[in-house]
Design a protein around this motif. Structure first.
Motif, PDB file in Angstrom:
ATOM      1  N   THR A 406       0.847  -1.184   0.000  1.00 39.64           N
ATOM      2  CA  THR A 406       0.000   0.000   0.000  1.00 39.64           C
ATOM      3  C   THR A 406       0.883   1.234   0.000  1.00 39.64           C
ATOM      4  OG1 THR A 406      -1.718  -1.149   1.236  1.00 39.64           O
ATOM      5  CG2 THR A 406      -1.827   1.250   1.204  1.00 39.64           C
ATOM      6  N   ARG A 407       0.518   2.208  -0.819  1.00 35.08           N
ATOM      7  CA  ARG A 407       1.329   3.411  -0.966  1.00 35.08           C
ATOM      8  C   ARG A 407       0.408   4.618  -0.963  1.00 35.08           C
ATOM      9  NH1 ARG A 407       4.318   7.256  -2.055  1.00 35.08           N
ATOM     10  NH2 ARG A 407       6.254   7.077  -3.247  1.00 35.08           N
ATOM     11  N   VAL A 408       0.660   5.590  -0.119  1.00 33.33           N
ATOM     12  CA  VAL A 408      -0.149   6.800  -0.044  1.00 33.33           C
ATOM     13  C   VAL A 408       0.669   7.981  -0.555  1.00 33.33           C
ATOM     14  CG1 VAL A 408      -1.504   8.334   1.418  1.00 33.33           C
ATOM     15  CG2 VAL A 408      -1.408   5.890   1.936  1.00 33.33           C
ATOM     16  N   VAL A 409       0.129   8.684  -1.554  1.00 30.47           N
ATOM     17  CA  VAL A 409       0.768   9.881  -2.118  1.00 30.47           C
ATOM     18  C   VAL A 409      -0.110  11.073  -1.785  1.00 30.47           C
ATOM     19  CG1 VAL A 409       1.651  10.968  -4.213  1.00 30.47           C
ATOM     20  CG2 VAL A 409       1.719   8.478  -3.974  1.00 30.47           C
ATOM     21  N   SER A 410       0.488  12.170  -1.300  1.00 29.07           N
ATOM     22  CA  SER A 410      -0.275  13.321  -0.823  1.00 29.07           C
ATOM     23  C   SER A 410       0.182  14.618  -1.471  1.00 29.07           C
ATOM     24  CB  SER A 410      -0.126  13.455   0.703  1.00 29.07           C
ATOM     25  OG  SER A 410      -0.561  12.299   1.366  1.00 29.07           O
ATOM     26  N   TRP A 411      -0.816  15.461  -1.776  1.00 24.81           N
ATOM     27  CA  TRP A 411      -0.546  16.804  -2.266  1.00 24.81           C
ATOM     28  C   TRP A 411      -1.316  17.801  -1.392  1.00 24.81           C
ATOM     29  CZ3 TRP A 411      -1.876  12.753  -5.431  1.00 24.81           C
ATOM     30  CH2 TRP A 411      -0.953  12.367  -6.419  1.00 24.81           C
TER      31      TRP A 411
END
Length: 415
Positions: A406-411
């Motif tokens: 699982t990978r979370v990318v945030s802006w």
């Protein structure tokens, strides 16, 4: 006992001497760790992933690869090698006039590997590279040479450690000729021989490229190398320090949450019954009545599939890249993630949220979101996240899924 422990290696070699008496043929192997380069997590990820320490052997091999590499051909590239596992196929005993033969046999080998699950579905996680090593003479040492060094570039020879079908290579020479890679890689050495034999679980996986069983051999041997799987046949050593072998029966595994306890009772993928605890003649339990780690040409059982996938995800990240760079963003650009591809109509799941609230996907594959319609007040800040997750039911260890799959990318956007 930990992988690479000399005692475990000795037990594996002792068992190999008994293989000729087995009713069904099984490939031969050495047990031990394979070297891999570490992958750093993508900038901006919320999941922290520590890179595994490199073994002393891997460090030596990396230095050796810096000089003297042979010509290479990228025959299949699915993505950036920094976030792929590269299968590096080298030949030994193939003269300049036999390079086409090596090319054909190398293609047959990697295609056979990609024809078995989980490699078939996850083939997009692998690049394939061929190294054209020219031998001065055709063939390799097939007879017992009583310790004399073979004269081929990779030093491949049968009768390794006195066992007829154990096919070994000079790991240092193989690493040097393979050259330095920019990401994790497995070295696979093909011998110009039609004899039956191979090895897996060491720094170099080997097989006889001309053997009629070459495709089935590599499926078995890569199980050792990639998944750290043990042999399930009756004459294998009674070493249960593998994810697919146990000293405990079904009741104890279920009670104490040991080994493949999550899979007990699940239907085997080859239709041969359910996952349980099947006792071999050596006293060690295996998950199913039969599998490719017991009989060539079979399938990986479910605990073995999970073990392979976990090792793959220890070396690759589920996201290749993201645009724009995660973090503070100026304006309202389209936000995009690039998950690794799956085959067979499957894909990694992508979920979008703004400040923790789910967003409706705007693209068919859910890989991008256009934030221009977000009603932001002047100076208001919101966080948009894309969570990429492998939801395959071939993994039942949810803690591992959360940590590695699982990978979370945030802006962060400002109104």
């Amino acid at each position: 006992m930990a992988p690479g422990n000399p005692g475990r290696l000795i037990r594996s070699l002792a068992a190999l001497a008994l293989l000729a008496a087995a009713v069904l043929p099984a490939a031969v192997e050495l047990a031990g760790p394979a070297p891999f380069a570490a992958i750093s997590p993508l900038s901006g990820a919320t999941t922290d992933r520590a890179a595994p320490p490199r073994s002393a052997l891997a460090q030596v091999q990396a230095r050796l690869r810096a000089v003297g590499a042979a010509p290479t051909v990228d025959i299949r590239r699915t993505g950036d090698p920094a976030n792929r596992i590269t299968l590096v196929l080298l030949g030994d005993g193939y003269t300049a006039a036999q390079q086409d033969l090596f090319s054909r046999q190398a293609d047959q080998a990697w295609r056979a590997l990609m024809d078995i699950e989980p490699f078939r579905t996850y083939q997009g996680f692998f690049n394939i590279r061929r190294v054209e090593v020219v031998s001065p003479t055709p063939g390799i040492a097939e007879a017992d040479n009583k310790g004399r060094r073979p004269g081929t570039p990779l030093g491949m020879h049968f009768w390794c450690e006195g066992t007829a079908r154990l096919l070994c290579a000079d790991e240092a020479a193989t690493a040097r000729l393979a050259g330095e890679g920019s990401g994790p890689q497995y070295l696979i050495a093909l011998a110009n021989s039609s004899e039956y034999g191979g090895a897996g679980g060491t720094g170099v996986t080997t097989l006889a490229g001309g053997s009629p069983d070459a495709g089935r051999i590599i499926q078995h041997e890569i199980g050792h190398t990639v998944g750290d799987l043990g042999d399930e046949y009756d004459s294998a050593p009674n070493d249960a320090d593998y994810p697919n072998l146990s000293n405990q029966g079904e009741d104890v595994m279920r009670r104490d949450h040991l080994k493949w306890w999550r899979w007990l009772g699940a239907q085997s993928p080859d239709g041969g019954g359910t996952v349980g605890a099947y006792r071999s003649a050596n006293g060690v339990y295996r998950p199913t009545a039969d599998s490719v780690m017991r009989t060539l040409g079979g399938s990986y059982n479910l605990p073995s599939r999970e073990a392979i996938l976990e090792q793959i995800y220890r070396r690759v990240d589920p996201v290749d890249s993201a645009e724009p760079t995660p973090g503070e963003v100026t304006g309202r650009p389209r936000l995009t993630v690039h998950p690794l591809p799956l085959a067979g109509g499957r894909s990694l799941q992508v979920d979008w949220k703004v400040d923790g609230r789910p967003l409706q996907p705007q693209s068919p594959d859910h890989t991008w979101y256009d934030p221009t319609a977000l009603p932001l007040l002047p100076g208001q800040r919101v966080t948009v996240t894309a969570t990429v997750r492998d939801t395959t039911d071939w993994v039942r260890d949810e803690a591992f899924r959360d940590q590695r799959m699982t990978r979370v990318v945030s802006w962060v956007l400002t109104g």
